[in-house]
Design a protein around this motif. Structure first.
Motif, mmCIF file in Angstrom:
data_model
loop_
_atom_site.group_PDB
_atom_site.id
_atom_site.type_symbol
_atom_site.label_atom_id
_atom_site.label_comp_id
_atom_site.label_asym_id
_atom_site.label_seq_id
_atom_site.Cartn_x
_atom_site.Cartn_y
_atom_site.Cartn_z
ATOM 1 N N THR A 122 37.122 11.427 15.745
ATOM 2 C CA THR A 122 35.982 10.852 15.052
ATOM 3 C C THR A 122 35.184 10.011 16.043
ATOM 4 N N GLU A 123 33.868 9.900 15.808
ATOM 5 C CA GLU A 123 33.005 9.149 16.710
ATOM 6 C C GLU A 123 32.040 8.249 15.934
ATOM 7 N N THR A 124 31.771 7.103 16.520
ATOM 8 C CA THR A 124 30.737 6.209 16.025
ATOM 9 C C THR A 124 29.846 5.829 17.200
ATOM 10 N N ALA A 125 28.666 5.310 16.911
ATOM 11 C CA ALA A 125 27.776 4.874 17.984
ATOM 12 C C ALA A 125 28.421 3.731 18.755
ATOM 13 N N TRP A 126 28.373 3.802 20.082
ATOM 14 C CA TRP A 126 28.884 2.714 20.921
ATOM 15 C C TRP A 126 27.870 1.578 20.939
ATOM 16 N N THR A 127 28.345 0.361 20.787
ATOM 17 C CA THR A 127 27.455 -0.800 20.730
ATOM 18 C C THR A 127 26.667 -1.005 22.017
ATOM 19 N N GLY A 128 27.164 -0.491 23.137
ATOM 20 C CA GLY A 128 26.492 -0.702 24.420
ATOM 21 C C GLY A 128 25.497 0.364 24.810
#
Length: 446
Positions: A295-301
């Motif tokens: 699963t993937e989410t947007a990276w904060t950086g």
């Protein structure tokens, strides 16, 4: 970590890491010195505050990050790299990289990446991926060999024709001066091409400085070298009113050009904003019990946003940005879910206490296996997926994924900053800034 250059006229002395009992002795001494340093720091803090032992400050083990040495340019007008080391906070309060990893303890390995992005059974068939970076990594080929050997990947050397390292003019010499920070970036780029496309050939083009004009010369060399099908650029800088004058260097029909979107969160970097590149954002990648297994989410950086200078390409149709929107696609970039990289070019040269010197900030570079992130990871991954697809004769700038979204994993959650909740900094169904159209689900979108 300060950037340190070696003048081109200075000799570079290479010392190999000790092995066997010597390495174990070094590890023991490293542990003892680290413990002593931590104890001393805590003791000094306790004495200074006259605090009881029970509430004395303790060394933090919370994970964090620290930028590569090339993340902080020494002069205005220079590009910075977008690599980030996984780190921890020491008793003194400084962020220190983890420096004592192994091939199986420091992040995702080639089989993980090929599983996450459904790349099994694909082959680059000798196609060449070019990497453009600044300065020289004297250990590039030997470190690449160590990485590939650790994971059972085929040999890729100068001798067998798989690997080439040239200066910005395309010649084997003279090479630029060595640089510990850019060597971290170079090792990362070479390892990610190897992980994603083990059968690909690799061309490393080293610009003589991080100045944009030198990097553009290197870009021209990379894109026009016979056999090159894609070029990765894991560096960039803030936009200004001069960037459009350099865009022609990325206009290469038939060659896929990728560029990292940045590692400072919401905000636009160039050349990711150039309409002639595939701008690559970043995700946090984790194992999951779903049908994909990940699963993937947007990276904060990850960098993202709306360009202030670059015109909107005809293949982008998002409504909240009148100019070029960043990014186009994405891949893993979060150093907390980072990748394994092997790099040994350091100012301590693999000496007995090199790991400790690096952790204490007394040396620069790396001393073996490290876990890294940043969109510097994502750009060479996507360049390599283009090579695996074998479709670059049909590539027109960054347009191809926009008409093949079914072959991408849509990333629908996470954010990289504050933009009023808009898609430019918040992941959601369909296109968004931090992750673009999504991550590779096989090679069909490339």
């Amino acid at each position: 970590m300060q950037r340190r250059e070696i003048p081109s006229a200075s000799p570079v002395i290479h010392r190999h890491q000790p092995k066997g009992p010597a390495r174990r002795t070094a590890a023991t001494l490293t542990a003892l010195l680290t413990l002593a340093t931590t104890t001393l720091t805590i003791g000094l803090a306790t004495s200074a505050q006259a605090a009881p032992l029970s509430i004395a400050p303790r060394a933090s083990t919370s994970a964090g990050t620290t930028g590569f040495g090339c993340a902080h340019p020494s002069q205005a007008g220079q590009a910075r790299c977008f690599g980030v080391l996984k780190a921890h906070r020491t008793a003194s309060g400084r962020m220190s990289p983890f420096t004592t990893g192994s091939p199986t303890t420091v992040g995702y390995v080639p089989s993980d990446l090929r599983s996450a992005y459904k790349l099994g059974g694909t082959s680059g068939s000798g196609r060449t991926v070019a990497i453009v970076d600044a300065m020289d990594d004297p250990n590039a080929e030997s470190d690449l060999a160590a990485y590939r050997s650790a994971y059972g990947l085929p040999s890729c050397t100068t001798a067998n024709g798989c690997f080439r390292k040239v200066n910005q003019s395309g010649q084997a010499s003279p090479l630029p001066a060595g640089d510990y920070g850019w060597a971290e970036e170079i090792s990362l780029d070479l390892d990610m091409v190897s992980a994603t496309c083990p059968g690909c050939h690799i061309l490393l083009v080293e610009a003589k400085s991080a100045n944009v004009t030198d990097l553009m010369t290197a870009e021209d060399t990379a894109a026009t070298t016979a056999g090159v099908v894609s070029v990765s650029n894991s560096w960039g800088g803030s936009e200004d009113n001069t960037v459009t004058s350099f865009d022609s260097h990325f206009h290469r029909p038939g060659v896929a050009i990728t560029a990292s979107s940045g590692d400072s969160g919401y905000g636009v970097s160039w050349p990711a904003s150039s309409p002639y590149v595939t701008a690559v954002g970043g995700t946090s990648l984790r194992r999951a019990s779903n049908s994909r297994g990940w699963t993937e989410t947007a990276w904060t950086g990850a960098g993202s946003g709306c360009s202030a200078y670059e015109a909107k390409p005809s293949w982008q149709h998002d409504s909240g940005c009148a100019k070029r929107a960043v990014a186009d696609v994405s891949a893993v970039a979060d150093p907390s879910t980072g990748v394994a990289v092997y790099d040994t070019y350091s100012s301590c040269g693999g000496a007995l206490l090199c790991d400790t010197e690096l952790q204490l900030g007394l040396a620069q570079g790396a001393d073996g296996w490290v876990e890294v992130g940043g969109t510097s990871v994502a750009s060479p991954i996507i360049a390599s997926v283009y090579a695996l697809a074998g479709n670059t004769s049909q590539i027109v700038n960054g347009s191809y994924p926009y008409s093949h979204t079914s072959a991408l994993n849509d990333v629908t959650s996470g954010s990289n900053g504050s933009c009023g909740g808009s898609y430019l900094c918040t992941a959601g169904p369909g296109y968004d800034g931090p992750t673009g159209l999504g991550t590779p689900n096989g090679t069909g979108a490339f």
